[in-house]
Design a protein around this motif. Sequence first.
Motif, PDB file in Angstrom:
ATOM      1  N   ASP A   1       0.338   3.318 -26.697  1.00  0.00           N
ATOM      2  CA  ASP A   1      -1.177   3.877 -25.495  1.00  0.00           C
ATOM      3  C   ASP A   1      -1.731   5.382 -25.636  1.00  0.00           C
ATOM      4  O   ASP A   1      -0.771   6.621 -26.332  1.00  0.00           O
ATOM      5  N   LEU A   2      -2.427   5.465 -25.943  1.00  0.00           N
ATOM      6  CA  LEU A   2      -3.264   6.734 -25.599  1.00  0.00           C
ATOM      7  C   LEU A   2      -4.547   6.601 -25.311  1.00  0.00           C
ATOM      8  O   LEU A   2      -5.076   6.028 -24.443  1.00  0.00           O
ATOM      9  N   ALA A   3      -4.806   9.152 -24.346  1.00  0.00           N
ATOM     10  CA  ALA A   3      -5.663   9.084 -22.911  1.00  0.00           C
ATOM     11  C   ALA A   3      -6.239  10.427 -23.606  1.00  0.00           C
ATOM     12  O   ALA A   3      -5.105  11.258 -24.302  1.00  0.00           O
ATOM     13  N   ILE A   4      -7.283  10.148 -22.862  1.00  0.00           N
ATOM     14  CA  ILE A   4      -7.723  12.017 -22.844  1.00  0.00           C
ATOM     15  C   ILE A   4      -7.208  12.216 -21.632  1.00  0.00           C
ATOM     16  O   ILE A   4      -7.516  11.656 -20.731  1.00  0.00           O
TER      17      ILE A   4
ATOM     18  N   SER B   1      -0.471  10.419 -26.192  1.00  0.00           N
ATOM     19  CA  SER B   1       0.724   9.862 -26.078  1.00  0.00           C
ATOM     20  C   SER B   1       0.989   9.317 -24.645  1.00  0.00           C
ATOM     21  O   SER B   1       1.739  10.214 -23.979  1.00  0.00           O
ATOM     22  N   GLY B   2       1.084   8.045 -24.304  1.00  0.00           N
ATOM     23  CA  GLY B   2       1.679   7.373 -23.620  1.00  0.00           C
ATOM     24  C   GLY B   2       2.260   8.447 -21.920  1.00  0.00           C
ATOM     25  O   GLY B   2       3.122   8.952 -21.362  1.00  0.00           O
ATOM     26  N   GLN B   3       0.512   8.313 -21.787  1.00  0.00           N
ATOM     27  CA  GLN B   3       0.549   8.602 -20.033  1.00  0.00           C
ATOM     28  C   GLN B   3       0.603   7.090 -18.980  1.00  0.00           C
ATOM     29  O   GLN B   3       0.454   7.445 -18.178  1.00  0.00           O
ATOM     30  N   GLN B   4       0.863   6.443 -19.324  1.00  0.00           N
ATOM     31  CA  GLN B   4       0.748   4.546 -18.742  1.00  0.00           C
ATOM     32  C   GLN B   4       2.755   4.660 -19.108  1.00  0.00           C
ATOM     33  O   GLN B   4       3.485   4.332 -18.186  1.00  0.00           O
TER      34      GLN B   4
ATOM     35  N   SER C   1       1.835   8.556 -30.309  1.00  0.00           N
ATOM     36  CA  SER C   1       0.847   7.757 -31.507  1.00  0.00           C
ATOM     37  C   SER C   1      -0.256   8.398 -30.829  1.00  0.00           C
ATOM     38  O   SER C   1      -1.666   7.717 -32.472  1.00  0.00           O
ATOM     39  N   ASP C   2      -0.614   9.371 -30.973  1.00  0.00           N
ATOM     40  CA  ASP C   2      -1.826  10.818 -30.858  1.00  0.00           C
ATOM     41  C   ASP C   2      -1.719  11.316 -32.266  1.00  0.00           C
ATOM     42  O   ASP C   2      -2.453  11.804 -33.090  1.00  0.00           O
ATOM     43  N   THR C   3      -0.745  11.872 -32.778  1.00  0.00           N
ATOM     44  CA  THR C   3       0.068  11.937 -34.266  1.00  0.00           C
ATOM     45  C   THR C   3       0.556  11.496 -35.057  1.00  0.00           C
ATOM     46  O   THR C   3       0.897  11.523 -35.912  1.00  0.00           O
ATOM     47  N   GLY C   4       1.646  10.641 -34.577  1.00  0.00           N
ATOM     48  CA  GLY C   4       2.210   9.224 -35.540  1.00  0.00           C
ATOM     49  C   GLY C   4       3.537   9.755 -35.416  1.00  0.00           C
ATOM     50  O   GLY C   4       3.862   8.996 -36.344  1.00  0.00           O
TER      51      GLY C   4
ATOM     52  N   ARG D   1      -4.057   1.745 -22.977  1.00  0.00           N
ATOM     53  CA  ARG D   1      -2.587   1.004 -23.215  1.00  0.00           C
ATOM     54  C   ARG D   1      -2.637  -0.934 -24.435  1.00  0.00           C
ATOM     55  O   ARG D   1      -3.170  -1.577 -23.258  1.00  0.00           O
ATOM     56  N   HIS D   2      -1.939  -0.952 -24.894  1.00  0.00           N
ATOM     57  CA  HIS D   2      -1.826  -2.311 -26.110  1.00  0.00           C
ATOM     58  C   HIS D   2      -0.998  -2.530 -26.151  1.00  0.00           C
ATOM     59  O   HIS D   2       0.319  -1.886 -26.224  1.00  0.00           O
ATOM     60  N   GLN D   3       0.028  -3.719 -25.248  1.00  0.00           N
ATOM     61  CA  GLN D   3       1.303  -4.202 -26.121  1.00  0.00           C
ATOM     62  C   GLN D   3       1.194  -5.321 -26.989  1.00  0.00           C
ATOM     63  O   GLN D   3       0.543  -6.268 -26.751  1.00  0.00           O
TER      64      GLN D   3
END
Length: 325
Positions: free
Chosen positions: A29-32, A47-50, A79-82, A322-324
């Motif tokens: 899950d990634l967002a601007i 990362s993780g805004q949903q 997930s923005d940095t790993g 978001r991808h599951q």
Amino acid sequence: MQNQLAMLLCLVPAWVCAQQPVTLYGVVDLAIASDSNSGKSSTRVDSGQQTASRLGIRGQEDLGGGLAASFVLESQIESDTGAPSFAGRVFGSQAWVGLSSPIGTIRAGRMFTPYFGAIATNDPFDAKGPGESTRVFYDSGVRMDNTVKYSLPSGLNGFYGDVAWAAGESAISSGANRQISLDVGYKTGIFNIQLAHHDANDATGATLARSTMIGGNVDLGPIRGWLAAARSTNDTTLDTRDLLVGVSVPFGLNLLSADYVRKTDRNNPNAGAKQLAAGYYQWLSKRTNLYLVSSRLRNGSAANYQTTLPGGTRRVIAVGIRHQF
């Protein structure tokens, strides 16, 4: 720790093939996000805004006679940095093993508290992202370490419940850092009602917080309504009341959600907060969706929930995917 996680992931495919009941799963899950905090603004990739990004392994084994063993090992990831979300913990999101039977399920390890689970169940934003209620609600902690949890079995005509005890594991006293969390509820096809309580001690054994919440949601077809109310106290200065009122409207492959969240501090004047949030979600498939969420949180002059300054206001807008799997 990152090297250990990388080695583990290299071994997972062979392990999954060898153990048929074992499943590899996750969320990316990634967002601007545009964030205005007490007058200072920033734009970032978050990362993780949903839903929190995570990678997990779960499995179950039928032992016969109505018994089954199960486990979850789950790592939360930025997930923005790993990077792992919990420093020093490969499986900081969840790590537990359990045994199920016709009379219920026992789990042991690190897991979500039943109290937080009740908040998330009765929050149109699932207690995550810019609109989540726990930006204002006193949540008493999201997870518990060193925990033993019992859950009622399914098939009780809609009734369900959990009780969890976390050992403080302190040499100071048996009550130091101890936590107890529980919930009980009733769910049918169109509505859910739930009562939850969480009691946590600090490092000295004194009460850190006692929180009690009642919540519910009802599906009226074109709309779903959400409501939650909570009170948190301790033996000294804590006495707060929290309220959430929300609505969600599905239409086709789309969903609109909105809520109003308010905190009232009974012991400290002007120490409350109010939040308004709205979100739009569009599903591209069963596993992938886009979203737009916005929230505005305003503090009383003596409060600084989610802000850098007392009396501050925070506005967040997040556009993401978001991808599951």
